[in-house]
Enzyme design. Structure first.
Site, mmCIF file in Angstrom:
data_model
loop_
_atom_site.group_PDB
_atom_site.id
_atom_site.type_symbol
_atom_site.label_atom_id
_atom_site.label_comp_id
_atom_site.label_asym_id
_atom_site.label_seq_id
_atom_site.Cartn_x
_atom_site.Cartn_y
_atom_site.Cartn_z
ATOM 1 C CB THR A 1 1.617 4.497 6.134
ATOM 2 O OG1 THR A 1 1.789 5.267 7.445
ATOM 3 C CG2 THR A 1 2.057 3.116 6.434
ATOM 4 C CG ASN B 1 -2.492 14.793 1.518
ATOM 5 O OD1 ASN B 1 -2.402 13.655 2.508
ATOM 6 N ND2 ASN B 1 -2.095 14.415 0.460
ATOM 7 C CE LYS C 1 -1.825 2.295 3.096
ATOM 8 N NZ LYS C 1 -1.230 3.409 3.360
#
Lengths: 406, 406
Positions: free
Chosen positions: A194, A401, A183
């Site tokens: 991440t 974001n 991912k």
């Protein structure tokens, strides 16, 4: 089975391509409706290797994984949740990570330090452990009926598609496979995005060799998508090798070279998929710096270009604004002679030595009219070279974001 | 004159507040319609100081300015064009910069190395010198009838408002003034945004002291808006001191301290204006890092937070996502203990030691509901502190930079 179905099936096989591995993903309630818990399991004991974030702020599951790697020689499972990073959660967070390993180990009848725990999602909130524990009970009972696609979906956050890949190859007449899921997200300037990748193989490798190999190949793949150094609190790549193929790989052998090459292919494919799925990304950009004084210099320059929002927005707008590229190299800190600088975009020269502009602006801009962009930067002062992969910067990135938690 | 008009008038006085300075801005044809040429002139010979880009790729006018500073002791004028950066333009570009100085010097009856040339705009295109030379003839003839506002407008690129400021103060019973104009743009992650500032004073300072003072105050102001280190090919701050106030400033005196304090105020105001006018910016963000092991560490951390697109987009979306802040400090490379980290936004504690979240998400988000945001980060391990100014990252930034040349 029709051919098309076969192809689709093949595309969704990753971590279970190697013999003896099972995988499944479910919804346990951390997220509202989407899958949020994944399990990867090997009945055979597997050796393992891990590469982790270099951030000083380390999430609880990263601590759990490092401790497990140190205290056990063999491993059986990886449990991953999405929707909550279990980072900046203090002692309670660490206890929760341990509990997840203990509960999983109990259900699978293995030791807690033979289970890796991984998390991704929002930082600074405690996991709802009742949901997680119920989820573990459920996911362990479903492991025989799972599939790679559900597991790959369950580790997604803002990813728009699951990342799955495997390769099967022959060593000494025997089939060996390497498969992975990953991912990404936030890859535009991936300070804190991440990045998780879980890789399995049925080859047999000693723990120390597996670790060495994973480190080396990660440096050439995941770390070339400008993740490392700017890693998140949760980043990790885990590799399990269970030996089910009965093929043993030793260092400095032809077999090793084949294995390493195929591991590279799997990790590179997953890396590129992460970049392609960068938040708001519309273009995959490969930046090659050629002819620097050293490989190190070349990489510095390539990374600086890949990180520049002005370069990335220009690529997004299909504006071949080469001044921004040369200026980015100019502040990368490396030695070079701007007079000798040359730029090629998708094989077409844009700038030659001594600032010779080879194409009118409109034609130059057309070189960016493609979803895959290859930018070659020739410094013409040495033999150093490097490649990094990145993506463009779009309005969509800001939208994603600016409202991630809302 | 009505009071309002007086205020407006005062707000548009910058570089001509100090006695003996004149300024004007005109349209000469580099841009389609907007003003694109500015002239600052002192009839009295002035000492001068300059601070320039550290980028390895240096625009032609930067070379011209540095050579002038080295070869002359006194100076009379600064000629600035916008719309074209005269960067990456090779020998022809450098000849053009010299020609601009020669032509201006001829009209003003001074030496060419008593004229500074400065440019901002697109990189990699040659100036249309016929238009520039005609423009110089015209602008020199208009210098007596000019005003600061027109000059400040003529140096703008994607700036949305002109940046003008001055301070007048008393030293030994005499009036002394310092005034300035500046331009910014692309300040969100100002890798290659051109930052220009031109400052005048009627105080009298030796060239060496002027240089020392400018360097010091620039480090505390323009370099704290995260410009330096990531400077463009054209960045410069020029300061002229013509002594018309009859006040001489010597080092290590009370007079010097007053002068330096006022120079700081002028440069700080211009710096803050540049941040406020960052491309697409909607919020001014002050980041204070307190309690680091050293001031250097504090600055590293503050800059990393200020550069993080994930932090900047969260601020834009009024999402008090403190995990992104602590993670940015985590990869800044400094030593700190995440357990002791504390965050205050606009005076309101968001996070206390040991990850104690002091407000529900919605209330925390409300602390960002303001156009000026002050974020205090307490590391609680030492005495080091630093402040940087930055702005949020909006969709608008991407739009502006994706289509700058189109």
């Amino acid at each position: 089975m029709y051919r098309e179905e076969m192809v689709t099936k093949k595309l969704t096989i990753g971590i279970t391509a190697p013999k003896g591995f099972k995988a499944v993903g479910i919804h346990c309630g951390i997220k509202k409706a989407k899958k949020d818990l994944a399990l990867i399991y090997s009945e055979l004991p597997a050796t393992a290797a891990g590469v982790f974030t270099k951030n000083k702020v380390v999430a609880a599951p990263v601590i759990q994984c490092k401790e497990s790697l140190q205290t056990s020689e063999t491993f059986h499972a990886i449990l991953i949740n999405s929707g909550n990073a279990n980072a900046c959660t203090g002692k309670v967070g660490l206890e929760n990570a341990y509990s997840m390993a203990i509960e999983t180990a109990k259900k699978l009848n293995v030791n807690p330090n033979q289970v890796f725990v991984s998390s991704t999602g929002v930082i600074g909130e405690q996991l709802q452990m009742d949901k997680v524990i119920n989820g573990i009970d459920k996911i362990c009972s479903l492991i025989d009926d799972g599939d790679d696609l559900s597991a790959a979906q369950a580790i997604m956050t803002t990813d728009t598609f699951p990342k799955i890949f495997h390769k099967t190859f022959i060593i000494n007449g025997k089939e060996v496979s390497i498969g992975g899921i990953a991912k990404g997200s936030g890859m535009i300037h991936p300070n804190m995005a991440t990045m998780l990748a879980f890789v399995t193989t049925d080859a047999k490798l000693k723990k120390s060799l597996l670790q060495k190999t994973l480190k080396k190949v990660t440096d050439l793949t995941f770390n070339k998508i400008v993740v490392d150094g700017d890693t998140s609190t949760n980043d990790m790549v885990l590799l399990l090798a269970n030996g089910a193929s009965k093929v043993e790989i030793n260092e400095n052998t032809d077999e090793y070279n084949i294995f390493e090459k195929n591991l590279y292919d799997v990790l590179k494919k997953l890396s590129i998929d992460i970049v392609k799925d960068g938040e708001g990304a519309t273009k995959l950009v490969e930046i090659n710096v050629i002819g620097a004084l050293s490989d190190e210099d070349a990489e510095k320059a390539a990374r600086q270009v890949a990180l520049s929002p002005l370069v990335k927005t220009a690529i997004h707008g299909e504006d071949a604004n080469w001044g921004r590229i040369i200026a980015a190299v100019g502040y990368s800190g490396i030695d070079f002679n701007p007079d000798l600088f040359e730029i090629e975009i998708n094989g077409i020269p844009i700038l030659k030595k001594y600032y010779e502009v080879t194409l009118p602006v409109q034609l130059a801009n057309q070189t960016l009219n493609s979803s895959e962009i290859k930018i070659n930067l020739y410094l013409n002062i040495g033999e150093g070279k490097a490649t990094v992969w990145t993506c463009d910067l779009s309005e969509e990135y800001v939208k994603i974001n600016g409202s991630y938690r809302s």
